[in-house]
Design a protein around this motif. Structure first.
Motif, PDB file in Angstrom:
ATOM      1  N   VAL A 162       4.704   5.220   3.047  1.00  0.00           N
ATOM      2  CA  VAL A 162       4.230   6.494   2.923  1.00  0.00           C
ATOM      3  C   VAL A 162       5.234   7.701   2.096  1.00  0.00           C
ATOM      4  O   VAL A 162       6.308   7.784   2.518  1.00  0.00           O
ATOM      5  N   LEU A 163       4.524   8.258   1.166  1.00  0.00           N
ATOM      6  CA  LEU A 163       5.137   9.239   0.539  1.00  0.00           C
ATOM      7  C   LEU A 163       4.402  10.655   0.992  1.00  0.00           C
ATOM      8  O   LEU A 163       3.398  10.997   0.464  1.00  0.00           O
ATOM      9  N   THR A 164       5.269  11.600   1.355  1.00  0.00           N
ATOM     10  CA  THR A 164       4.428  12.723   1.855  1.00  0.00           C
ATOM     11  C   THR A 164       5.673  13.900   2.079  1.00  0.00           C
ATOM     12  O   THR A 164       7.085  13.327   2.248  1.00  0.00           O
ATOM     13  N   SER A 165       5.108  14.965   1.877  1.00  0.00           N
ATOM     14  CA  SER A 165       6.125  16.103   2.167  1.00  0.00           C
ATOM     15  C   SER A 165       5.512  17.139   3.577  1.00  0.00           C
ATOM     16  O   SER A 165       5.999  18.071   3.687  1.00  0.00           O
ATOM     17  N   ARG A 166       4.353  16.472   4.028  1.00  0.00           N
ATOM     18  CA  ARG A 166       3.756  17.070   5.059  1.00  0.00           C
ATOM     19  C   ARG A 166       3.971  16.267   6.281  1.00  0.00           C
ATOM     20  O   ARG A 166       3.590  15.064   6.636  1.00  0.00           O
TER      21      ARG A 166
ATOM     22  N   VAL B 205      10.050  10.842   1.903  1.00  0.00           N
ATOM     23  CA  VAL B 205       9.631  12.307   2.408  1.00  0.00           C
ATOM     24  C   VAL B 205      10.805  13.298   1.411  1.00  0.00           C
ATOM     25  O   VAL B 205      11.717  12.832   1.169  1.00  0.00           O
ATOM     26  N   SER B 206      10.256  14.560   1.531  1.00  0.00           N
ATOM     27  CA  SER B 206      10.848  15.489   1.043  1.00  0.00           C
ATOM     28  C   SER B 206      12.001  15.651   1.893  1.00  0.00           C
ATOM     29  O   SER B 206      12.003  15.546   2.988  1.00  0.00           O
ATOM     30  N   ALA B 207      13.014  16.653   1.363  1.00  0.00           N
ATOM     31  CA  ALA B 207      13.974  17.069   2.030  1.00  0.00           C
ATOM     32  C   ALA B 207      13.816  18.138   3.080  1.00  0.00           C
ATOM     33  O   ALA B 207      14.263  18.208   4.026  1.00  0.00           O
ATOM     34  N   ALA B 208      12.715  18.957   2.608  1.00  0.00           N
ATOM     35  CA  ALA B 208      12.251  19.728   3.584  1.00  0.00           C
ATOM     36  C   ALA B 208      11.580  19.261   4.744  1.00  0.00           C
ATOM     37  O   ALA B 208      11.812  19.885   6.076  1.00  0.00           O
TER      38      ALA B 208
ATOM     39  N   TRP C 283       0.883  -1.194  -0.091  1.00  0.00           N
ATOM     40  CA  TRP C 283       0.066  -0.001   0.142  1.00  0.00           C
ATOM     41  C   TRP C 283       0.778   1.239   0.049  1.00  0.00           C
ATOM     42  O   TRP C 283       1.915   1.289   0.817  1.00  0.00           O
ATOM     43  N   ILE C 284       0.455   2.244  -0.874  1.00  0.00           N
ATOM     44  CA  ILE C 284       1.616   3.239  -1.025  1.00  0.00           C
ATOM     45  C   ILE C 284       0.320   4.764  -0.830  1.00  0.00           C
ATOM     46  O   ILE C 284      -0.782   4.709  -1.443  1.00  0.00           O
ATOM     47  N   ALA C 285       0.839   5.449   0.198  1.00  0.00           N
ATOM     48  CA  ALA C 285      -0.123   6.674   0.433  1.00  0.00           C
ATOM     49  C   ALA C 285       0.598   7.575  -0.207  1.00  0.00           C
ATOM     50  O   ALA C 285       1.738   8.115   0.050  1.00  0.00           O
ATOM     51  N   PHE C 286      -0.105   8.505  -1.313  1.00  0.00           N
ATOM     52  CA  PHE C 286       0.240   9.793  -1.826  1.00  0.00           C
ATOM     53  C   PHE C 286      -0.234  10.756  -1.033  1.00  0.00           C
ATOM     54  O   PHE C 286      -1.200  11.332  -1.318  1.00  0.00           O
ATOM     55  N   ASP C 287       0.584  11.377  -0.001  1.00  0.00           N
ATOM     56  CA  ASP C 287       0.048  12.241   0.639  1.00  0.00           C
ATOM     57  C   ASP C 287       0.913  13.478   0.556  1.00  0.00           C
ATOM     58  O   ASP C 287       1.435  14.176   1.532  1.00  0.00           O
ATOM     59  N   TYR C 288       1.511  13.976  -0.505  1.00  0.00           N
ATOM     60  CA  TYR C 288       2.320  15.094  -0.615  1.00  0.00           C
ATOM     61  C   TYR C 288       1.595  15.929  -1.562  1.00  0.00           C
ATOM     62  O   TYR C 288       0.892  15.651  -2.480  1.00  0.00           O
TER      63      TYR C 288
END
Lengths: 787, 210
Positions: A675-679, A711-714, A582-587
């Motif tokens: 989990v793919l996120t930037s938040r 995750v994003s670098a930020a 399962w991949i969560a696109f939460d960015y």
């Protein structure tokens, strides 16, 4: 002190209501026109900014009404000042002119008790006379002493006087005093010496010196008979000659004041300066040596005009204040009514035409001499007071002269002065007004003739005192504001108000002054200067160009190995073919450019492991992102659409995450959660809810659901704690993580990723350089002044 | 009465059931918990619809009244209606939706993010102009270390001074940043727990009028 506006009672500063009538005491303040600070009433300058609160030209005249209204009720009697009155208050009434010394002499530190009287002497004067019996504590400064008294204080001048000076009226001494001196001088000096001018020593003091000199040098001659010389003056002569063996020691017993005794003793101890001369009894009474009024005393039948030998002083007009005094006596007590005079009835008045005093005859004036003044007369000659001329016994040093008396000397004892029955006194003739020397003129009470107008001060002076020790006396200066009130008297309390109260008052005043326009006023926008705009543009251009330009064909950036990336690679590599992931696109869309490389790297690896991908998102834009990445994946070879499933958007935030995990783990469940996120909050929600699910799964005996993240670098610095704690299966962040992941997989570096890494390297160096340069520049340029 | 007691009773009951379903996996508590979470999802989705309708109402009202910003409101209303219709017609993965996503929304948000980066850099440069204290010095020092230490270098080896800077940057992320974040996480967790307990015990009634 606060003056009650209703009853004019002075209340304490902290009083809110009048202690007498209970009226509320309001506080008023003066607002500074410059800074708005509220200052106590009475301030001339602002406490905050020193701006002048009262206009400098604000010195109104002194009308009588204003005097009575602004200074409040006329204070009866004279109360002693605690502080000098401020200039602002005194300037309005003009009543705070410097008080003459002769009157200041009555304003002693202690107010006399009304009940203590000394014969006919007013209470205050009697008390003052008693006070002067003790030597003053502070010596008289040379500045306050006239020259002749300075020489007297030095007490060495007689030794330098070679001979008796000429008996001329001293230029700086009233004639009547000069006459007094001359009167006493012949008592010991039989013949007049050669006239030698004495510049600094008055004649009568010179005479004293001459009299004491022969006492030390040779036996004193026989004194003049008592019939011709007043006994008290004779006593002076004898006392001066006391060191001589031939002279009887009579000084202490004869009532000579101590200060004169001291003078004589010291003079007698000096070098003999004069040869004894035979005394001529008549010389002491010759007209040239005595003033008219004294001559009249000695020779009642002789008028001043009949004395050809009298000096000019006999014709000189008396000072106005003395004339006024005489006039007052005449008015209130007719001739012959001397027995009715008392301290409550008479006092020198300021206004008296000289013509009226001129109409008064010499005998009348002598008859009008009050008892109390007579009691002040020959104190020093108490022993032989009966032999003194009646006019001479009144010759007492004035109080202002008493104050100038040298320290350590005793005054004349007025208590020892006998009081002759009023009816037995002979009329005194020749009591003319003496000249006031120039140096005394400034201290003379001001008098204005009615023809020239009467000031408020003079009007107030003309009213007699109604109570107090000086009751009944007219001509007194009115009670000054500075006498009964403190110097910084303010009608309002000077209690410091709390700052909050002051601020609230200022706010109200601002609102009242500003009106409705003060509200809703648009705040001025910060002005952007062109240098600031140029700097912004330059910085942006530098960063953009650094990110676009390629400086080298060889990759500049080479990320180091990362353990978390290696763990992630190992986790994915361990997946079995057909495993459900399962991949969560939460960015967000702002991080698409960065997150796309992460998604591609992970998705490519997962697809290579033949995993079944189920995509889901808790963001509304998630379905679009999923579709975009699935479209990219479907473009790769050997990827079937069945391996890519999109669940789309799941609402509810954290509840949606919980619902997704609950539904996902209902059956066998996924093998991996990505989990793919930037938040950061999204990853937190996934981590927490996964922990809940794993708890339930572990309770059921099922394996825990592993969680990996990209995750994003930020967001990486914020998510590192969560990732290190819960994502033990591995995680990666940013371009550096992607490059490291590809490196871990053994793939060659992708050119697009290397180019982005190079741009990132250059821009980060530039950003650091600009930051350091800007900080250094402003560190040297100085801090910006705020406000 | 119903406006005060009923919402509070519902909120407390739902919270207790979800909590029990999470801690006590005994039937029917997990099923009840799952049902309640589904309802929460529905409510959340309906909230999006309400937000969309509210957006339209506000801007239509502004268009009706006129005045400043009328043109902007016109564009907002038109965009919302067109996208809504097109997505309903093609679905979220449709061509129109994806074109708007990749060609408009993503570049726009990326530009805003880049502008934020430039603004932060300018603010850091001018920090000493407006404030000089120990905090400013510490802030700039940490920023410089993190910028330099996180650069993926290839030409400069991670040794010597550069290695020290990289090590310091890594230590900053592992120790101080980690401690701070964990502290914040604990604080947030305690706050959530307290808020939840207050709601459960009726001390806070956000769902009622009072």
């Amino acid at each position: 002190m606060i003056r009650c506006p209703k009853c004019n009672t002075l209340n304490r500063d902290s009083s809110r209501f009048c202690s007498e009538c209970g009226a509320p005491l309001y506080r008023t303040r003066i607002r500074c026109p410059q800074c708005g600070t509220l200052n106590p009433v009475g301030n001339i300058f602002c406490d905050q900014c020193h701006t002048r609160l009262v206009p400098a030209e604000e010195t109104p005249a002194t009308p009588a009404a204003k005097l009575t209204e602004e200074t409040g009720p006329r204070v009866q009697g004279i109360s002693l000042p605690t502080r000098p009155a401020p200039a602002g208050e005194s300037g309005e009434t003009g009543a705070q002119q410097p008080m003459p010394d002769w009157l200041m002499g009555f304003l002693g530190p202690e107010t006399p008790e009304p009940g203590e009287t000394s014969g006919a002497v007013p209470d205050g004067l009697a008390e003052r006379a008693e006070e002067t019996a003790t030597p003053p504590e502070e010596p008289v400064t040379p500045v306050e002493l006239p020259d002749w008294l300075t020489s007297l204080a030095e007490e060495s001048a007689p030794a330098a006087v070679p001979s008796r000076p000429e008996l001329e009226p001293a230029a700086e001494l009233p004639d009547w005093l000069t006459g007094l001196a001359e009167e006493s001088a012949p008592a010991a000096v039989p013949s007049r010496p050669e006239p030698e001018p004495a510049a600094e020593l008055p004649d009568w003091l010179t005479g004293l010196a001459e009299e004491s000199a022969p006492a030390a040098a040779a036996p004193a001659p026989e004194p003049e008979p008592a019939a011709e010389l007043p006994d008290w003056l004779a006593g002076l002569v004898e006392e001066a000659a006391s060191p001589s063996p031939a002279a009887p020691p009579i000084a202490a017993e004869e009532g000579i004041p101590d200060w004169l005794s001291g003078i004589m003793e010291e003079v007698s101890a000096a070098e003999p300066i004069l040869e004894p001369e035979p005394q001529e009894p008549e010389a002491s009474l010759e007209p040239a040596a005595l003033p008219d009024w004294l001559a009249g005393v000695l020779e009642p039948e002789e008028t001043p005009a009949q004395r050809p030998g009298a000096p000019a002083i006999s014709a000189a007009p008396a000072p106005d204040w003395l004339s006024a005094w005489e006039e007052d006596i005449e008015e209130e007590h007719p001739i012959g009514g001397r027995e009715d005079l008392s301290a409550e009835d008479t006092w020198p008045e300021q206004q008296a035409p000289a013509s009226e005093s001129a109409r008064m005859g010499a005998g009348e004036m002598a008859a009008e001499v009050p008892d109390w003044l007579r009691a002040l007369g020959p104190r020093s000659g108490a022993v032989a007071v009966e032999a003194l001329p009646e006019g001479l016994e009144q010759a007492e040093l004035p109080m202002w002269l008493e104050q100038l008396r040298p320290p350590g000397t005793a005054p004349l004892d007025s208590s020892r002065a006998p009081e002759a029955p009023p009816g037995e006194e002979a009329p005194v003739e020749g009591l003319t007004r003496a000249e006031i020397p120039d140096w005394l003129q400034p201290y003379r009470p001001t008098a204005t003739s009615p023809a020239t107008g009467t000031s408020a001060l003079e009007m107030a002076v003309s009213a007699p005192e109604s109570e107090g020790p000086l009751s009944g006396l007219a001509g007194l200066l009115p009670a000054l504001p500075g006498v009964d009130a403190p110097a910084h008297f303010a009608p309002t309390m000077a209690v410091p108000l709390p700052q909050t109260v002051v601020q609230e008052a200022q706010l109200w005043q601002q609102l009242l002054e500003g009106g409705a326009g003060a509200q809703g006023r648009p705040k001025p926008r910060a002005r952007v200067t062109w240098p600031a705009v140029v700097v912004r543009v330059m910085v942006a251009l530098v960063l953009v160009l650094a990110s676009l330009l390629r400086f080298s064909e060889t990759p500049l950036a080479q990320p180091p190995e990362q353990p978390n990336v290696s763990a992630l690679y190992a986790t994915i590599e361990a997946l079995q073919p057909g495993a459900e992931v399962w991949i969560a696109f939460d960015y967000t869309l702002a991080d698409v450019d960065e997150m796309d490389f992460i998604v591609e790297a992970l998705l490519e690896h997962l697809l290579s492991r033949e995993a079944r991908i189920v995509a889901v998102s808790t963001l509304p834009e998630g379905p679009g992102l999923i579709a975009d990445r699935f479209a990219w994946a479907l473009g790769r070879p050997d990827v079937s659409p069945d391996s890519l499933v999109s669940r789309g958007f799941v609402a509810g935030g954290t509840a949606g995450v919980a619902q997704i995990l609950t539904s996902a783990t209902a059956d066998a469940g996924p093998h991996l959660l990505v989990v793919l996120t930037s938040r950061p909050e999204k990853l937190k929600a996934w981590v927490e809810q996964t922990a809940v699910i794993n708890g339930a799964r572990l309770a059921e005996g099922k394996p825990a659901l592993p969680l990996v993240a990209g995750v994003s670098a930020a967001a990486a610095p914020q998510l590192r704690p969560y990732l290190n704690a819960s994502a033990q299966a591995g995680w990666l962040s940013g371009f550096s993580g992607v490059a490291a992941y590809l490196q871990a997989r053994g793939l060659p570096p992708r050119e697009d990723i290397s180019r982005r890494l190079d741009a990132l390297l250059v821009t980060q160096w530039l950003a650091a350089s600009l930051l350091a340069a800007g900080a250094l520049f402003y560190l040297l340029a100085g801090k910006q002044k705020t406000g | 009465m119903f406006k005060r007691i009923l919402p509070t009773a519902v909120a407390i009951s739902a919270g207790l059931l979800v909590l029990l379903g999470a801690f006590i996996p005994v039937d029917p508590l997990p099923q009840i918990r799952a049902v309640l979470i589904d309802w929460a999802m529905f409510v959340g989705a309906f909230a999006f619809i309400l937000a969309y309708l509210q957006l339209l109402r506000v801007h239509l009202t502004r268009l009706r009244r006129g005045g400043k910003g009328k043109s902007t409101s016109l564009w907002v209303v038109l965009s919302a209606l067109v996208v809504f219709v097109l997505v309903l017609w093609q679905g979220p993965a449709g061509a129109v939706g994806q074109t708007l996503l990749r060609g408009l929304l993503a570049p726009g948000q990326s530009a805003l993010l880049a502008l934020t980066a430039v603004t932060l850099l300018l603010s850091g440069m001018r920090l000493f102009k407006v404030r000089r204290n120990l905090g400013s010095v510490l802030f700039l020092a940490v920023v410089l270390v993190m910028l330099i230490g996180s650069i993926p270098l290839a030409i400069v080896p991670y040794q010597g001074a550069m290695g020290t800077v990289v090590g310091v940057a890594d230590w900053l992320q592992r120790v101080p940043a980690l401690a701070g974040m964990r502290g914040l996480a604990l604080g947030v967790a305690l706050g959530i727990l307290l808020t939840g307990l207050r709601v459960l015990f009726g001390m806070t009634r956000p769902h009622s009028d009072d």
